[in-house]
Design an enzyme around this catalytic site. Structure first.
Site, short mmCIF file in Angstrom:
data_model
loop_
_atom_site.label_atom_id
_atom_site.label_comp_id
_atom_site.label_asym_id
_atom_site.label_seq_id
_atom_site.Cartn_x
_atom_site.Cartn_y
_atom_site.Cartn_z
N HIS A 1 -3.58 8.53 -3.80
CA HIS A 1 -2.90 7.35 -3.26
C HIS A 1 -1.46 7.33 -3.78
CE1 HIS A 1 -2.78 3.49 -1.26
NE2 HIS A 1 -2.29 2.92 -2.35
N CYS B 1 -1.20 5.64 3.36
CA CYS B 1 -0.27 5.48 2.24
C CYS B 1 0.86 6.50 2.24
CB CYS B 1 -1.02 5.49 0.90
SG CYS B 1 -1.87 7.04 0.51
N HIS C 1 2.59 -0.49 -0.53
CA HIS C 1 1.74 0.64 -0.15
C HIS C 1 0.87 0.26 1.03
CE1 HIS C 1 -2.07 -0.90 -2.18
NE2 HIS C 1 -1.14 -1.76 -2.54
#
Length: 186
Positions: free
Chosen positions: A135, A83, A147
């Site tokens: 994240h 990510c 993402h």
């Protein structure tokens, strides 16, 4: 047939169809469609986001090119990416800006913003089963973000999905003075 090949064929058909629409009938005026508008319509359809005249087409092209790239912890190439690697590559290629290499240090570079203030290109941060940020994604509009998911690779998700709603932490906009500083150092 692969998904990207099908989508590419649809894009070709869209452009061919648009060119056919610009061929004037005898005695009529020619109306030429702007290729950027065609591309924005195309990305609006495949990404499910209303792309406006002011939208950054380069952003959507970048995301489209990476969709489906597999997840790989620490990865930063099309062979595998995580990510923060995806956010790093996107900011480097789309905004010509170098950001940190993990979600926590990237968060230290932003001004936190409320979810209802998010704009195209802002960053979204999540605390997934953790006390710290774990994240990151890039907001693309209409409550959607791009993402690198650990289960499905690079994809587009909706902030209103129960999973993302549960773990959402904050949005962030890169601090302008920092962005300028980073760009002058490179």
């Amino acid at each position: 047939m692969g998904k990207k090949l099908i989508v590419a064929l649809l894009l070709v058909c869209t452009f061919v169809s648009a060119q056919a629409q610009t061929t004037p009938a005898k005695g009529s005026k020619t109306e030429v469609q702007d290729p950027d508008n065609l591309a924005k319509d195309y990305f609006s359809q495949i990404m499910g986001v209303a792309i406006s005249a002011t939208s950054n087409l380069k952003l959507y092209q970048f995301i489209y090119d990476w969709i489906g790239t597999p997840y790989r912890l620490g990865g930063d190439t099309k062979r595998g990416i995580d990510c923060s690697g995806f956010a790093y590559q996107l900011y480097d290629k789309v905004f010509n800006t170098v950001i940190g290499n993990n979600s926590r240090n990237i968060f230290s570079m932003v001004n936190p913003i409320d979810k209802d203030e998010l704009k195209e290109g802002d960053l979204v941060f999540f605390k997934i089963k953790s006390r710290s940020i774990s994240h990151i994604g890039v907001y693309i509009g209409d409550n959607k973000f791009a993402h690198a998911s650990s289960s499905r690779g690079v994809m587009i998700s909706n902030l209103d999905e129960p999973y993302w709603k549960r773990y959402y932490y904050k949005g962030g906009r890169l601090i302008e003075s920092l962005r300028e500083k980073l760009n002058t150092e490179n």
